[in-house]
Scaffold this active site. Sequence first.
Site, PDB file in Angstrom:
ATOM      1  N   THR A 256       0.883  -1.224   0.147  1.00  0.00           N
ATOM      2  CA  THR A 256       0.070   0.002   0.080  1.00  0.00           C
ATOM      3  C   THR A 256       1.040   1.449  -0.028  1.00  0.00           C
ATOM      4  O   THR A 256       2.001   1.233   0.441  1.00  0.00           O
ATOM      5  CB  THR A 256      -1.010   0.017   1.241  1.00  0.00           C
TER       6      THR A 256
ATOM      7  N   ASN B 133      -0.586   4.085   1.085  1.00  0.00           N
ATOM      8  CA  ASN B 133      -1.664   4.576   1.870  1.00  0.00           C
ATOM      9  C   ASN B 133      -1.100   4.448   3.750  1.00  0.00           C
ATOM     10  O   ASN B 133      -1.219   3.417   4.292  1.00  0.00           O
ATOM     11  CB  ASN B 133      -3.143   4.167   1.995  1.00  0.00           C
TER      12      ASN B 133
ATOM     13  N   HIS C 270      -1.978   5.821   6.286  1.00  0.00           N
ATOM     14  CA  HIS C 270      -3.148   5.569   7.152  1.00  0.00           C
ATOM     15  C   HIS C 270      -3.402   3.944   7.472  1.00  0.00           C
ATOM     16  O   HIS C 270      -3.632   3.304   8.435  1.00  0.00           O
ATOM     17  CB  HIS C 270      -4.387   6.089   7.040  1.00  0.00           C
TER      18      HIS C 270
ATOM     19  N   ASP D 293      -7.954  -3.706  -0.922  1.00  0.00           N
ATOM     20  CA  ASP D 293      -8.937  -2.633  -1.256  1.00  0.00           C
ATOM     21  C   ASP D 293     -10.233  -2.736  -0.585  1.00  0.00           C
ATOM     22  O   ASP D 293     -10.917  -3.601  -0.036  1.00  0.00           O
ATOM     23  CB  ASP D 293      -9.131  -2.944  -2.788  1.00  0.00           C
TER      24      ASP D 293
ATOM     25  N   ASP E 289     -14.044   8.429   7.618  1.00  0.00           N
ATOM     26  CA  ASP E 289     -14.106   8.099   9.275  1.00  0.00           C
ATOM     27  C   ASP E 289     -14.902   9.076   9.656  1.00  0.00           C
ATOM     28  O   ASP E 289     -15.579   8.978  10.801  1.00  0.00           O
ATOM     29  CB  ASP E 289     -12.931   8.119   9.822  1.00  0.00           C
TER      30      ASP E 289
ATOM     31  N   LYS F 153     -11.669   1.451  16.402  1.00  0.00           N
ATOM     32  CA  LYS F 153     -11.516   0.977  15.086  1.00  0.00           C
ATOM     33  C   LYS F 153     -10.641  -0.058  14.675  1.00  0.00           C
ATOM     34  O   LYS F 153     -10.948  -1.077  13.904  1.00  0.00           O
ATOM     35  CB  LYS F 153     -10.960   2.418  14.206  1.00  0.00           C
TER      36      LYS F 153
ATOM     37  N   ARG G 158     -11.376  -3.378   7.751  1.00  0.00           N
ATOM     38  CA  ARG G 158      -9.785  -3.669   7.873  1.00  0.00           C
ATOM     39  C   ARG G 158      -9.489  -4.805   8.814  1.00  0.00           C
ATOM     40  O   ARG G 158      -8.761  -5.586   8.623  1.00  0.00           O
ATOM     41  CB  ARG G 158      -9.070  -2.477   7.699  1.00  0.00           C
TER      42      ARG G 158
HETATM   43  P1  IMP Z   1      -8.923   1.981  -1.465  1.00  0.00           P
HETATM   44  O1  IMP Z   1      -8.952   0.976  -0.836  1.00  0.00           O
HETATM   45  O2  IMP Z   1      -7.220   2.682  -1.066  1.00  0.00           O
HETATM   46  O3  IMP Z   1      -9.194   2.355  -2.876  1.00  0.00           O
HETATM   47  O4  IMP Z   1      -9.826   3.163  -0.776  1.00  0.00           O
HETATM   48  C1  IMP Z   1     -11.149   3.126  -0.947  1.00  0.00           C
HETATM   49  C2  IMP Z   1     -11.701   4.492  -0.269  1.00  0.00           C
HETATM   50  O5  IMP Z   1     -12.353   3.993   0.779  1.00  0.00           O
HETATM   51  C3  IMP Z   1     -10.645   5.468  -0.116  1.00  0.00           C
HETATM   52  O6  IMP Z   1     -11.489   6.917  -0.185  1.00  0.00           O
HETATM   53  C4  IMP Z   1     -10.434   5.555   1.315  1.00  0.00           C
HETATM   54  O7  IMP Z   1     -10.570   6.648   1.740  1.00  0.00           O
HETATM   55  C5  IMP Z   1     -11.885   4.933   1.862  1.00  0.00           C
HETATM   56  N1  IMP Z   1     -11.574   4.122   2.858  1.00  0.00           N
HETATM   57  C6  IMP Z   1     -11.051   2.899   3.162  1.00  0.00           C
HETATM   58  N2  IMP Z   1     -11.005   2.440   4.331  1.00  0.00           N
HETATM   59  C7  IMP Z   1     -11.365   3.662   5.073  1.00  0.00           C
HETATM   60  C8  IMP Z   1     -11.601   3.673   6.522  1.00  0.00           C
HETATM   61  O8  IMP Z   1     -10.990   2.783   7.236  1.00  0.00           O
HETATM   62  N3  IMP Z   1     -12.183   4.581   6.890  1.00  0.00           N
HETATM   63  C9  IMP Z   1     -12.558   5.670   6.032  1.00  0.00           C
HETATM   64  N4  IMP Z   1     -12.621   5.472   4.791  1.00  0.00           N
HETATM   65  C10 IMP Z   1     -11.696   4.356   4.279  1.00  0.00           C
END
Ligand code: IMP
Length: 203
Positions: A15, A17, A19, A76, A159, A179, A185
């Site tokens: 990833t 990301n 966060h 994802d 969130d 969380k 997740r």
């Molecule tokens: P991706 O899996 O990185 O494609 O993210 C999918 C979308 O869902 C993104 O806009 C993330 O910010 C959102 N997202 C994924 N997991 C969370 C979470 O735990 N909290 C809030 N938003 C989330």
Amino acid sequence: MTPLPNELNRLVFATNNGHKLDEVKQILGNHWDILSLAESGVTTDLPENGNTLHANAEEKANAIYRLISLPCFAEDSGLEVDALGGAPGVYTARYAGIGASAQENNEKLLEELKDITDRTARFRAVIALWWQDKLFFFEGVINGRIATRLEGLTGFGYDPLFIPEGFDQPFAALPGTVKSQISHRARAVAEMVNFLNFQTTPL
Ligand code: IMP
């Protein structure tokens, strides 16, 4: 659980990301050694061209496994809002358009739901894991509802709007420990760890 004495308990999380990386490291604590892409010496954009969470998780995991040939996983996730027919789903990250910020996505969601009282929703996470040259999938879901206004400062993405079932505030206003125990997740990671513990426990 006693940490294993060798590299069997080391996994690369595919990833970019930060966060998500922090959350997974917090969930797995000291029991699993989670390496970021940077820590594995990989700098690359991750492809995400699929029409499903499974396809995207697989595509990301494949891209990294091709480069490093080490145990690795990708995740994802998406938000499914019942009143919107399950949208934004796989398009959650770009709900307000390609490159949209979390703020813009949250504002679009509030706008789409402004006259709607049924605010039930769920977050779904799919993990694709390359382990011993095979690909495995794990899934986690958290039910909840979409708030009528943004609240809270922690976390990321949606969130400030997503209120998990059993609570009155969104993830961003709840302690991080909540969380890391109940999120989509966390649940997908727990499934993966169950599998890995079974694989790595000596008979
Ligand atoms: P991706 O899996 O990185 O494609 O993210 C999918 C979308 O869902 C993104 O806009 C993330 O910010 C959102 N997202 C994924 N997991 C969370 C979470 O735990 N909290 C809030 N938003 C989330």
